[in-house]
Enzyme design. Structure first.
Site, PDB file in Angstrom:
ATOM      1  N   GLY A  45       0.829  -1.197   0.000  1.00 30.25           N
ATOM      2  CA  GLY A  45       0.000   0.000   0.000  1.00 30.25           C
ATOM      3  C   GLY A  45       0.858   1.238   0.000  1.00 30.25           C
ATOM      4  N   GLN A  50       3.104  10.045   0.774  1.00 30.51           N
ATOM      5  CA  GLN A  50       4.396   9.360   0.696  1.00 30.51           C
ATOM      6  C   GLN A  50       5.136   9.631  -0.607  1.00 30.51           C
ATOM      7  OE1 GLN A  50       2.604   5.388   2.008  1.00 30.51           O
ATOM      8  NE2 GLN A  50       4.684   5.313   2.819  1.00 30.51           N
ATOM      9  N   CYS A  92       6.722   0.202   6.617  1.00 31.11           N
ATOM     10  CA  CYS A  92       6.209   1.351   5.871  1.00 31.11           C
ATOM     11  C   CYS A  92       7.270   1.737   4.853  1.00 31.11           C
ATOM     12  CB  CYS A  92       5.950   2.519   6.826  1.00 31.11           C
ATOM     13  SG  CYS A  92       5.364   4.011   5.995  1.00 31.11           S
ATOM     14  N   LEU A  93       6.854   2.002   3.611  1.00 32.80           N
ATOM     15  CA  LEU A  93       7.830   2.328   2.565  1.00 32.80           C
ATOM     16  C   LEU A  93       8.566   3.634   2.860  1.00 32.80           C
ATOM     17  CD1 LEU A  93       5.844   1.214  -0.617  1.00 32.80           C
ATOM     18  CD2 LEU A  93       7.735   0.008   0.523  1.00 32.80           C
ATOM     19  N   HIS A 134      -3.325   1.692   8.573  1.00 41.85           N
ATOM     20  CA  HIS A 134      -2.002   2.288   8.345  1.00 41.85           C
ATOM     21  C   HIS A 134      -2.069   3.355   7.237  1.00 41.85           C
ATOM     22  CE1 HIS A 134       2.552   1.826   7.995  1.00 41.85           C
ATOM     23  NE2 HIS A 134       2.250   2.522   6.916  1.00 41.85           N
ATOM     24  N   GLU A 135      -2.748   3.024   6.123  1.00 38.88           N
ATOM     25  CA  GLU A 135      -2.784   3.963   4.990  1.00 38.88           C
ATOM     26  C   GLU A 135      -3.673   5.167   5.295  1.00 38.88           C
ATOM     27  OE1 GLU A 135      -0.553   3.692   2.833  1.00 38.88           O
ATOM     28  OE2 GLU A 135       0.001   1.628   3.279  1.00 38.88           O
ATOM     29  N   HIS A 138      -1.854   7.664   7.228  1.00 34.86           N
ATOM     30  CA  HIS A 138      -0.984   8.525   6.405  1.00 34.86           C
ATOM     31  C   HIS A 138      -1.735   9.770   5.938  1.00 34.86           C
ATOM     32  CE1 HIS A 138       2.886   6.615   5.878  1.00 34.86           C
ATOM     33  NE2 HIS A 138       2.347   5.452   5.546  1.00 34.86           N
TER      34      HIS A 138
HETATM   35 NI    NI Z   1       3.255   3.606   5.463  1.00 37.38          NI
END
Ligand code: NI
Length: 169
Positions: A45, A50, A92-93, A134-135, A138
């Site tokens: 995701g 991000q 997380c990326l 989580h998303e 963000h």
């Molecule tokens: Ni993340």
């Protein structure tokens, strides 16, 4: 197009995203780019902040590109129901190499718009529930390390500082 993923502590990651009001070609291109960038990074995701875009749009695909039926586009999403608790590892990326346990609701129901503006609801359990929370975090400028226990967060922050010193962040 594969976009550049920004890493913590880039300020955009901690700003609430602006609601999407226009469901146009630009939005559809952004969604396609978010999927492409997620797959290129082997993530499940990615949220617009991000990639430096402070807007309320995120994509999730637990199949990592293998099953088109699992592609989820969430525009202006809201969690409308939370049930139970789970405590599992997340990554997380925007935090490469950082993984640790985060408390989350076991199940959630999310109301969101798709890329054409149509409202829908999606229920998630286990990994999908974690990914949704989580998303959507963000989009509110909330990062997973700030959901960790103080001890785990301090460990993560120390690790990041070490990676920064070594030029690996
Ligand atoms: Ni993340």
């Amino acid at each position: 197009m594969i976009l550049t993923i920004v890493k913590y502590p880039e300020p955009v990651l901690q700003q609430p995203g602006e609601p999407i009001t226009e469901f146009n070609e630009d939005l559809r291109r952004l969604v396609a780019d978010l999927f492409e960038t997620t797959y290129a990074s082997q993530g499940i995701g990615l949220a617009a902040p991000q990639v430096g875009i402070s807007k309320r749009v995120t994509v999730i695909d637990l199949s990592m590109g293998k099953d088109p039926a699992q592609k989820l586009v969430l525009v202006n999403p809201e969690i409308i129901l939370r049930e139970g608790r789970q405590y599992e590892e997340e990554g997380c990326l925007s935090f490469p190499e950082i993984r640790d346990k985060v408390p989350r609701a076991a199940k959630v129901r999310v109301r969101a718009q798709d890329a054409t503006g149509k409202w829908f609801e999606v229920d998630g359990e286990e990994l999908l529930s974690r990914a949704l929370q989580h998303e959507i975090d963000h989009l509110d400028g909330m990062l997973f390390i700030f959901r960790m226990s103080a001890l785990k967060r301090d460990m993560a922050l120390r690790r990041i500082r070490k990676l920064q010193r070594e030029g690996r962040w």
